[in-house]
Design a protein around this motif. Structure first.
Motif, short mmCIF file in Angstrom:
data_model
loop_
_atom_site.label_atom_id
_atom_site.label_comp_id
_atom_site.label_asym_id
_atom_site.label_seq_id
_atom_site.Cartn_x
_atom_site.Cartn_y
_atom_site.Cartn_z
N ARG A 1 -4.93 15.44 -0.96
CA ARG A 1 -2.55 15.08 -0.84
C ARG A 1 -2.27 12.75 -0.83
NH1 ARG A 1 0.06 16.65 4.80
NH2 ARG A 1 -2.35 15.85 5.68
N GLY A 2 -1.71 13.11 -1.50
CA GLY A 2 -1.55 11.57 -1.33
C GLY A 2 -2.10 10.29 -1.91
N ARG A 3 -3.00 10.72 -2.43
CA ARG A 3 -4.44 9.60 -3.21
C ARG A 3 -4.41 10.25 -4.82
NH1 ARG A 3 -10.38 11.46 -1.08
NH2 ARG A 3 -10.44 9.44 -1.48
N THR A 4 -3.96 8.69 -5.09
CA THR A 4 -4.37 8.78 -6.96
C THR A 4 -4.91 9.07 -7.33
OG1 THR A 4 -5.60 6.25 -6.85
CG2 THR A 4 -3.50 6.34 -6.39
N LEU A 5 -5.19 9.42 -8.97
CA LEU A 5 -5.63 10.16 -9.56
C LEU A 5 -7.02 9.46 -9.43
CD1 LEU A 5 -4.15 11.70 -12.58
CD2 LEU A 5 -4.26 13.02 -9.84
N GLU A 6 -7.40 8.64 -9.33
CA GLU A 6 -8.55 7.05 -9.57
C GLU A 6 -9.15 7.54 -8.20
OE1 GLU A 6 -6.68 7.07 -12.63
OE2 GLU A 6 -5.37 6.37 -10.94
N GLU A 7 -8.77 7.31 -6.86
CA GLU A 7 -9.09 7.63 -5.91
C GLU A 7 -10.04 8.83 -5.65
OE1 GLU A 7 -6.28 4.69 -3.08
OE2 GLU A 7 -6.05 7.04 -3.13
N ILE A 8 -9.26 10.05 -6.18
CA ILE A 8 -10.02 11.63 -6.13
C ILE A 8 -11.78 11.31 -6.75
CG2 ILE A 8 -10.22 13.53 -7.57
CD1 ILE A 8 -7.19 13.02 -6.70
N LEU B 1 4.71 3.08 -17.43
CA LEU B 1 4.41 3.08 -15.67
C LEU B 1 5.46 2.55 -14.97
CD1 LEU B 1 0.74 2.79 -15.62
CD2 LEU B 1 1.95 4.81 -14.49
N ALA B 2 6.33 1.33 -15.69
CA ALA B 2 7.07 0.57 -15.19
C ALA B 2 8.39 1.09 -14.59
CB ALA B 2 7.31 -0.30 -15.77
N GLY B 3 8.17 2.45 -16.02
CA GLY B 3 9.85 3.67 -15.66
C GLY B 3 9.78 4.16 -14.32
N THR B 4 8.11 4.70 -13.92
CA THR B 4 8.31 5.54 -13.04
C THR B 4 8.14 5.37 -12.03
OG1 THR B 4 5.83 6.47 -14.34
CG2 THR B 4 7.88 7.34 -14.96
N ARG B 5 7.49 4.33 -10.93
CA ARG B 5 7.56 4.66 -9.66
C ARG B 5 7.26 2.49 -10.40
NH1 ARG B 5 1.70 6.58 -10.98
NH2 ARG B 5 2.99 7.66 -12.57
N SER B 6 7.23 2.04 -9.09
CA SER B 6 8.02 0.28 -8.55
C SER B 6 6.95 -0.95 -9.05
CB SER B 6 6.89 0.25 -7.39
OG SER B 6 6.10 0.40 -6.21
N ALA B 7 6.96 -1.70 -9.56
CA ALA B 7 6.16 -2.44 -10.61
C ALA B 7 4.42 -2.88 -9.65
CB ALA B 7 6.86 -3.99 -10.06
N GLU B 8 4.49 -2.93 -8.14
CA GLU B 8 3.65 -2.56 -7.60
C GLU B 8 2.38 -1.59 -7.84
OE1 GLU B 8 1.75 -2.67 -2.54
OE2 GLU B 8 3.62 -3.62 -2.92
N GLU B 9 3.61 -0.83 -7.46
CA GLU B 9 2.29 1.05 -7.64
C GLU B 9 1.45 1.09 -9.58
OE1 GLU B 9 4.09 4.41 -5.53
OE2 GLU B 9 5.42 3.80 -7.05
N ALA B 10 2.31 0.32 -10.21
CA ALA B 10 2.66 0.21 -11.81
C ALA B 10 1.33 -0.21 -11.88
CB ALA B 10 2.99 0.04 -12.90
#
Length: 482
Positions: free
Chosen positions: A450-457, A227-236
């Motif tokens: 749109r704009g929601r994480t899979l977990e939020e969905i 995850l760290a390779g495809t998004r920011s540390a905070e997003e990960a």
């Protein structure tokens, strides 16, 4: 097939498990998304190449032509895809996404070569059905993999790469048809489908396992590194926390039938059926045949088909920029309206008989391709990859894939029969109705993601169900006290 996937799982897992340590280095995101979506090229190529090869197959001794045989040759791949989609999803949940992709690549190679050496219609149909196992598997697995790898803010665009790869493969199939049309060598046309599969298998070592699958199977440190390779540390960190939360829910052995998942399953079954009911596939599979039936020479028909394929690729590229800006639901609704209009124009031109203008028909078909490629084409795969809960995502996507290919089989097999029985104009009117029905379905059932994480969905799916149940309880209580 399970034993093959199990062996592939052990081999494919080797680079990421090193003595229990996390993956040492995450590949570049562009590499992940390219090879993750490469299965789409194979899917599209096999769809496109048969469109141009069909005329030459029917002229070969031992391959007598009929409406039923044509439907089985074209639709046979959808028959195999029904089973492939269902099985691939379940195997991906058990063994991981990567090993199943490896097996899919092998089936593409063997199936393409088997089609190329077919000696009669029965052999060719059987080989197309076998090849369909891989087509169905990639159609259900690639959208899931891309959705799980992509950050929420760009998931629509990145997951939609699957559709861009599909239409690119479609165009490559059309170009192969044209390049070999002088010789009529349909065997080479079909054999070349093995080439992208070789690239896919060669690039598999660069393709990491889905981080969500890793967390679900207790391999959180590997998932964190990826995850760290495809998004920011905070997003990960946020994604890992959210994934942990949804994996704490106790799974039901028949959870696909659970009430809270039912709205997602309605969309997951309805959208694939309505996608085929747009009528796009009758243009995709049968464009050369349609043009020839309207009096154009075969080579001119192939040129027209390439124009349509090019229009489709460019339209999908534009459409990918709109998914995360305009939203999924809006594009579904706009696409249904536009395709109903373009199919009406096609039906009108077909009704004119000898007075029909090939240029006007090509324009109407181009509008159809643009409308689909900006909207339903990329959006339907993106939405299907988003709406299902993590614990059942592979299995649910397998059901959606199975329905997709049952619907595709019905359309591709049924179109030659409908055209012979009803005529081209009435057949196109049938698909106008499909687009109107698609608009109404999306207006009622589809929620914006749109704009929601899979977990939020997933959590929203639970909350809507809980609110509905609470409303029913309150209603029952009021009824009992009155």
């Amino acid at each position: 097939m399970t034993n093959s996937v199990s062996a592939a799982a052990r081999a494919a897992d080797q680079p990421t498990k090193g003595a229990g340590t996390p993956h040492p280095r995450s590949p570049r995101p562009a590499v992940i998304y390219f090879f993750g979506a490469l299965g789409g090229i194979l899917f599209g190529y096999e769809t496109g190449v048969i469109a141009g090869a069909l005329t030459f197959i029917q002229k070969t001794p031992g391959f007598p032509a009929s409406a039923v045989t044509t439907g089985l040759i074209v639709g046979g791949i959808a028959g195999g895809a029904v089973f492939g989609a269902l099985v691939a999803g379940r195997l991906a949940d058990r063994f991981g996404r990567r090993p199943v992709i490896f097996v899919i690549g092998l089936i593409y190679i063997v199936g393409s070569l088997a089609c190329a050496v077919a000696q009669n219609n029965t052999w060719l149909i059987a080989a197309r059905i076998f090849l369909g196992l891989a087509v169905g598997g990639s159609s259900s697995l690639v959208p899931v993999y891309l959705s799980e790898m992509a950050p929420a803010r760009t998931r629509g665009r990145l997951a939609g790469l699957n559709q861009l790869m599909i239409v690119t493969g479609l165009l490559l199939g059309y170009l192969t048809n044209l390049a070999l049309s002088g010789s009529g060598d349909w065997r080479t046309m079909l054999a070349t489908g093995a080439a992208p599969a070789v690239v896919l298998i060669a690039g598999l070592k660069l393709l990491p396992e889905s981080p969500r699958w890793l967390i679900l199977h207790g391999r959180e440190e590997e998932a964190r590194a990826l995850l760290a390779g495809t998004r920011s540390a905070e997003e990960a960190d946020r994604d890992i926390a959210a994934i942990r939360e949804v994996t704490t829910h106790t799974p039901h052995r028949r959870e696909l039938l659970a009430g809270w998942i039912r709205p997602a399953m309605i969309i997951g079954i309805g959208i694939p059926i309505l996608t085929q009911y747009t009528g796009l596939n009758i243009v995709t599979y049968y464009a050369p045949t349609i043009f020839e039936s309207l009096g154009l020479p075969h080579e001119n028909a192939l040129y027209f088909t390439i124009i349509l394929g090019t229009v489709k690729v460019l339209s999908v590229m534009v459409g990918l920029q709109l998914i995360d800006r305009l939203g999924r639901r809006f594009l579904f609704l706009a696409g249904s309206a536009a395709m109903a209009v373009s199919m009406s124009l096609m039906a009108y031109e077909a009704s004119r008989g000898d007075a029909m203008s090939p240029g006007a028909m090509l324009t109407a078909m181009s509008i159809m391709f643009v409308s689909y490629s900006l909207t339903w084409g990329p959006v339907n795969w993106v939405v299907l990859g988003e709406i299902f809960p993590l614990r059942v995502r592979g299995a649910a996507m397998g059901v959606a894939g199975m329905v997709t290919w049952l619907a595709t089989l019905g359309i591709t097999f049924g179109f030659p029969v409908m055209r012979d029985a009803w005529g081209l104009t009435n057949t196109m009117i049938f698909f106008i109705g499909g687009n109107i029905l698609g608009l109404l379905f999306c207006k009622v059932f589809v929620h914006e993601t749109r704009g929601r994480t899979l977990e939020e969905i997933e959590e929203d799916l639970r909350e809507r169900y809980d609110r509905k149940q609470q409303g029913k309880s309150a209603q029952n209580e009021n009824g009992s006290t009155s």
